[in-house]
Design a protein around this motif. Structure first.
Motif, mmCIF file in Angstrom:
data_model
loop_
_atom_site.group_PDB
_atom_site.id
_atom_site.type_symbol
_atom_site.label_atom_id
_atom_site.label_comp_id
_atom_site.label_asym_id
_atom_site.label_seq_id
_atom_site.Cartn_x
_atom_site.Cartn_y
_atom_site.Cartn_z
ATOM 1 N N ALA A 59 -9.045 -45.035 -26.165
ATOM 2 C CA ALA A 59 -10.010 -43.557 -26.129
ATOM 3 C C ALA A 59 -9.455 -42.775 -25.005
ATOM 4 O O ALA A 59 -9.720 -43.759 -23.815
ATOM 5 C CB ALA A 59 -11.665 -43.675 -27.172
ATOM 6 N N LYS A 60 -10.456 -41.594 -24.459
ATOM 7 C CA LYS A 60 -10.406 -41.295 -23.374
ATOM 8 C C LYS A 60 -11.997 -41.409 -23.295
ATOM 9 O O LYS A 60 -12.772 -41.078 -24.180
ATOM 10 C CB LYS A 60 -10.086 -39.599 -24.070
ATOM 11 C CG LYS A 60 -10.182 -38.866 -22.098
ATOM 12 C CD LYS A 60 -10.381 -37.120 -23.104
ATOM 13 C CE LYS A 60 -10.583 -36.415 -21.050
ATOM 14 N NZ LYS A 60 -9.729 -34.874 -21.047
ATOM 15 N N LEU A 61 -11.663 -41.412 -21.557
ATOM 16 C CA LEU A 61 -13.125 -41.862 -21.220
ATOM 17 C C LEU A 61 -14.414 -40.726 -21.361
ATOM 18 O O LEU A 61 -13.676 -39.335 -20.916
ATOM 19 C CB LEU A 61 -13.633 -42.486 -20.151
ATOM 20 C CG LEU A 61 -12.635 -43.277 -19.833
ATOM 21 C CD1 LEU A 61 -12.895 -44.080 -18.410
ATOM 22 C CD2 LEU A 61 -13.572 -44.866 -20.337
ATOM 23 N N GLY A 95 -19.665 -53.066 -8.295
ATOM 24 C CA GLY A 95 -20.171 -53.344 -8.907
ATOM 25 C C GLY A 95 -19.210 -54.726 -8.256
ATOM 26 O O GLY A 95 -19.758 -55.468 -7.319
ATOM 27 N N ALA A 96 -17.773 -54.475 -8.383
ATOM 28 C CA ALA A 96 -17.201 -55.740 -8.267
ATOM 29 C C ALA A 96 -16.836 -56.102 -6.532
ATOM 30 O O ALA A 96 -16.631 -57.246 -5.727
ATOM 31 C CB ALA A 96 -15.857 -55.693 -8.907
ATOM 32 N N VAL A 97 -17.007 -54.824 -6.420
ATOM 33 C CA VAL A 97 -16.416 -54.466 -4.517
ATOM 34 C C VAL A 97 -17.738 -55.295 -3.996
ATOM 35 O O VAL A 97 -17.628 -55.866 -3.054
ATOM 36 C CB VAL A 97 -15.926 -53.192 -4.481
ATOM 37 C CG1 VAL A 97 -16.445 -52.905 -2.570
ATOM 38 C CG2 VAL A 97 -14.992 -52.667 -4.838
ATOM 39 N N LEU A 98 -18.597 -54.755 -4.301
ATOM 40 C CA LEU A 98 -20.262 -55.001 -3.620
ATOM 41 C C LEU A 98 -20.498 -56.372 -3.504
ATOM 42 O O LEU A 98 -20.821 -57.663 -2.870
ATOM 43 C CB LEU A 98 -21.519 -54.242 -4.014
ATOM 44 C CG LEU A 98 -21.154 -53.090 -3.804
ATOM 45 C CD1 LEU A 98 -22.618 -52.560 -4.109
ATOM 46 C CD2 LEU A 98 -21.698 -52.598 -2.552
ATOM 47 N N LEU A 140 -18.866 -43.442 -15.675
ATOM 48 C CA LEU A 140 -19.863 -43.798 -14.994
ATOM 49 C C LEU A 140 -20.195 -45.825 -14.911
ATOM 50 O O LEU A 140 -20.184 -45.944 -13.685
ATOM 51 C CB LEU A 140 -21.017 -43.268 -15.110
ATOM 52 C CG LEU A 140 -22.208 -43.740 -14.204
ATOM 53 C CD1 LEU A 140 -22.707 -42.763 -13.008
ATOM 54 C CD2 LEU A 140 -23.800 -42.881 -14.892
ATOM 55 N N ALA A 141 -19.347 -45.504 -16.099
ATOM 56 C CA ALA A 141 -20.174 -47.264 -16.055
ATOM 57 C C ALA A 141 -18.611 -47.922 -15.470
ATOM 58 O O ALA A 141 -18.498 -49.270 -15.012
ATOM 59 C CB ALA A 141 -19.920 -47.935 -17.809
ATOM 60 N N ALA A 198 -14.540 -53.388 -15.963
ATOM 61 C CA ALA A 198 -13.568 -51.897 -15.538
ATOM 62 C C ALA A 198 -12.573 -51.839 -15.835
ATOM 63 O O ALA A 198 -11.627 -50.714 -16.159
ATOM 64 C CB ALA A 198 -13.645 -52.581 -13.862
ATOM 65 N N GLN A 199 -11.666 -52.683 -16.345
ATOM 66 C CA GLN A 199 -9.941 -53.357 -16.536
ATOM 67 C C GLN A 199 -9.549 -52.498 -17.938
ATOM 68 O O GLN A 199 -9.603 -52.120 -18.916
ATOM 69 C CB GLN A 199 -9.311 -54.268 -16.857
ATOM 70 C CG GLN A 199 -7.804 -54.910 -16.668
ATOM 71 C CD GLN A 199 -7.511 -54.607 -17.958
ATOM 72 O OE1 GLN A 199 -8.569 -55.130 -19.206
ATOM 73 N NE2 GLN A 199 -6.336 -54.891 -19.070
ATOM 74 N N LEU A 200 -11.226 -53.057 -18.776
ATOM 75 C CA LEU A 200 -11.326 -53.041 -20.376
ATOM 76 C C LEU A 200 -11.698 -51.439 -20.807
ATOM 77 O O LEU A 200 -11.443 -50.867 -21.837
ATOM 78 C CB LEU A 200 -12.585 -53.381 -21.002
ATOM 79 C CG LEU A 200 -12.752 -54.076 -21.735
ATOM 80 C CD1 LEU A 200 -11.635 -54.440 -22.954
ATOM 81 C CD2 LEU A 200 -14.158 -55.169 -22.269
ATOM 82 N N THR A 201 -12.539 -51.300 -19.826
ATOM 83 C CA THR A 201 -12.829 -49.699 -20.227
ATOM 84 C C THR A 201 -11.702 -48.827 -19.014
ATOM 85 O O THR A 201 -11.528 -47.802 -20.445
ATOM 86 C CB THR A 201 -14.227 -49.147 -18.913
ATOM 87 O OG1 THR A 201 -15.280 -49.569 -19.316
ATOM 88 C CG2 THR A 201 -14.658 -48.287 -18.794
ATOM 89 N N ALA A 202 -10.879 -48.772 -18.379
ATOM 90 C CA ALA A 202 -10.121 -48.301 -17.655
ATOM 91 C C ALA A 202 -8.819 -48.070 -18.872
ATOM 92 O O ALA A 202 -8.283 -46.592 -19.089
ATOM 93 C CB ALA A 202 -9.428 -48.800 -16.263
#
Length: 200
Positions: free
Chosen positions: A47-49, A63-66, A55-56, A39-43
């Motif tokens: 580049a703009k998401l 997933g991290a929270v669950l 969604l990823a 999540a940190q890498l994606t955020a």
């Protein structure tokens, strides 16, 4: 000789010394950390998401929270086994789940490559990710250093949990009441003789 005392319905009525507690590794916490790393890498990528990236990112955060919640929950409600005579009882969430014959239980055996292979891979992953954090290494942006640190922690957590669960614990297979399949319960190796000892 008199029959052993029956199993009470509540684990609280079983003396501490009779209980064989479930052991835990840190796999859910490690995978939660892996999701947080992704999540940190994606955020923080340049580049703009797009829709798929967003969604990823949302899936990784969820997933991290669950996984983190599951880790807390399972440790708050550990299973326990109790051996009396030739019978073995399983307690889940403090209540008697079922009673089986100890002779019907098995130990789960793995090929050594399924233990040492993951240990070597996660150990090398820890060193590889951690190398980016060494003084004098490649110049990284702060976000990239955070990613490298999270990746190193993820591999280290997986490395530690595999060592604990594969080298210091064993998986006991308890037959289900239906007779179809087995439930895996992780216990410390020192507890194994208490389950598989000959009946008195």
């Amino acid at each position: 000789m008199a029959d052993p005392a029956p199993f009470p319905s509540d684990l609280a009525q079983v003396p501490e010394g009779e209980r064989i507690p479930e052991a835990f590794g840190w796999a859910p916490a490690a995978w939660a950390l892996a999701c947080a790393t992704f999540a940190q890498l994606t955020a923080f990528q340049p580049a703009k998401l797009d829709g798929g990236g967003a969604l990823a990112l949302g899936g990784a955060i969820l997933g991290a929270v669950l996984l983190g919640a599951y880790e807390v929950r399972r440790r708050g409600h550990p299973k326990a086994m109790v051996r009396r005579g030739s019978a073995l009882a399983l307690y889940a969430q403090g209540r008697l789940d079922r009673q089986v014959e100890a002779g019907a239980c098995l130990l789960y055996l793995r090929h050594p490559t399924r233990t040492w292979g993951p240990i070597l891979m996660t150990g090398m992953g820890t060193l590889a990710a951690g190398s980016f954090l060494l003084p004098g290494g490649a110049a990284l942006a702060p976000a990239d250093r955070v990613t490298a640190g999270l990746a190193a922690l993820t591999f280290a957590a997986l490395f530690a949990t595999i060592i604990r669960t594969r080298l210091f614990c064993e998986e006991v297979l308890l037959p289900y009441a239906s007779g179809r399949g087995y439930q895996h319960v992780l216990i410390h190796k020192r507890e194994v003789p208490r389950i598989f000892r000959p009946a008195a």
